[in-house]
Design a protein around this motif. Structure first.
Motif, mmCIF file in Angstrom:
data_model
loop_
_atom_site.group_PDB
_atom_site.id
_atom_site.type_symbol
_atom_site.label_atom_id
_atom_site.label_comp_id
_atom_site.label_asym_id
_atom_site.label_seq_id
_atom_site.Cartn_x
_atom_site.Cartn_y
_atom_site.Cartn_z
ATOM 1 N N PRO A 81 40.682 7.696 21.489
ATOM 2 C CA PRO A 81 39.222 7.316 20.686
ATOM 3 C C PRO A 81 38.367 8.030 21.843
ATOM 4 C CG PRO A 81 40.123 5.497 22.254
ATOM 5 C CD PRO A 81 41.253 6.778 22.116
ATOM 6 N N ASP A 83 33.721 8.473 22.004
ATOM 7 C CA ASP A 83 32.440 8.113 21.963
ATOM 8 C C ASP A 83 31.904 8.633 20.544
ATOM 9 O OD1 ASP A 83 29.619 7.341 21.682
ATOM 10 O OD2 ASP A 83 29.554 8.014 23.761
ATOM 11 N N PRO A 116 34.501 4.863 16.255
ATOM 12 C CA PRO A 116 34.847 6.030 16.983
ATOM 13 C C PRO A 116 35.603 7.202 16.309
ATOM 14 C CG PRO A 116 36.325 3.914 17.443
ATOM 15 C CD PRO A 116 35.491 3.732 16.452
#
Length: 178
Positions: A81, A83, A116
């Protein structure tokens, strides 16, 4: 106000989902967009796996995804994942190749800043596009390889139902959470 999807988002979610999106966005705005409680509520309301949780700072931590069974080369991998506000390198490359578009306004226009996106060590990436309400798997250069309709969550990609964008009729990928 934090947006969960573009205002009046297009796609298969219809009027009910736009109302739900508005209500959740309003709730998040009232509680503060960085509130870990509001992010946890959104994650759990859309059926995210139990390993999906919020940190003390309110940022959303998602599980990695394992993509397998894809017939396209280089796509099968573990995706970590990322940001939501950062831009995939391949996406920036594609913006430049498609006519020199600035990647930031394009990325901000198709994403919601909460969901995300996921990246493999080779630079392939998976992201949710709010404009057409589909998840995409792109190769490292930013070319679309597969798309899928969300199933139960706008925060995590669906585990199946992927359709090739390259004309291949076999080898649709499967996703599992790791």
């Amino acid at each position: 106000m934090a947006k969960l999807c573009g205002a009046g988002s297009k796609g298969r979610f219809g009027i009910l989902s736009n109302s739900v999106v508005f209500a959740l966005a309003l709730l998040m705005s009232y509680m503060g967009a960085s509130s870990s409680l509001s992010l946890r509520m959104v994650a759990s309301s859309w059926g995210a796996p139990s390993s999906y949780h919020s940190s003390r700072t309110g940022s959303l931590n998602a599980p990695s995804v394992q993509l397998s069974m894809a017939s396209s080369r280089g796509i099968n991998s573990v995706y970590a994942p990322q940001d939501p506000s950062s831009i995939p390198t391949g996406f920036a490359r594609m913006c430049n190749k498609a006519g020199g578009f600035a990647p930031r306004p394009v990325w901000d226009g198709i994403t919601n800043g909460i969901t995300p996106w996921f990246e493999s060590k080779d630079g392939c990436f998976i992201y949710f596009n709010c404009n057409d309400a589909h998840w995409y798997i792109d190769n490292a250069s930013g070319a679309g390889m597969y798309l899928a309709v969300p199933k139960g969550s706008l925060l995590l990609p669906p585990t199946d139902g992927w359709v090739s964008l390259t004309g291949s009729r076999v080898g649709a990928p499967k996703i599992s959470f790791v």
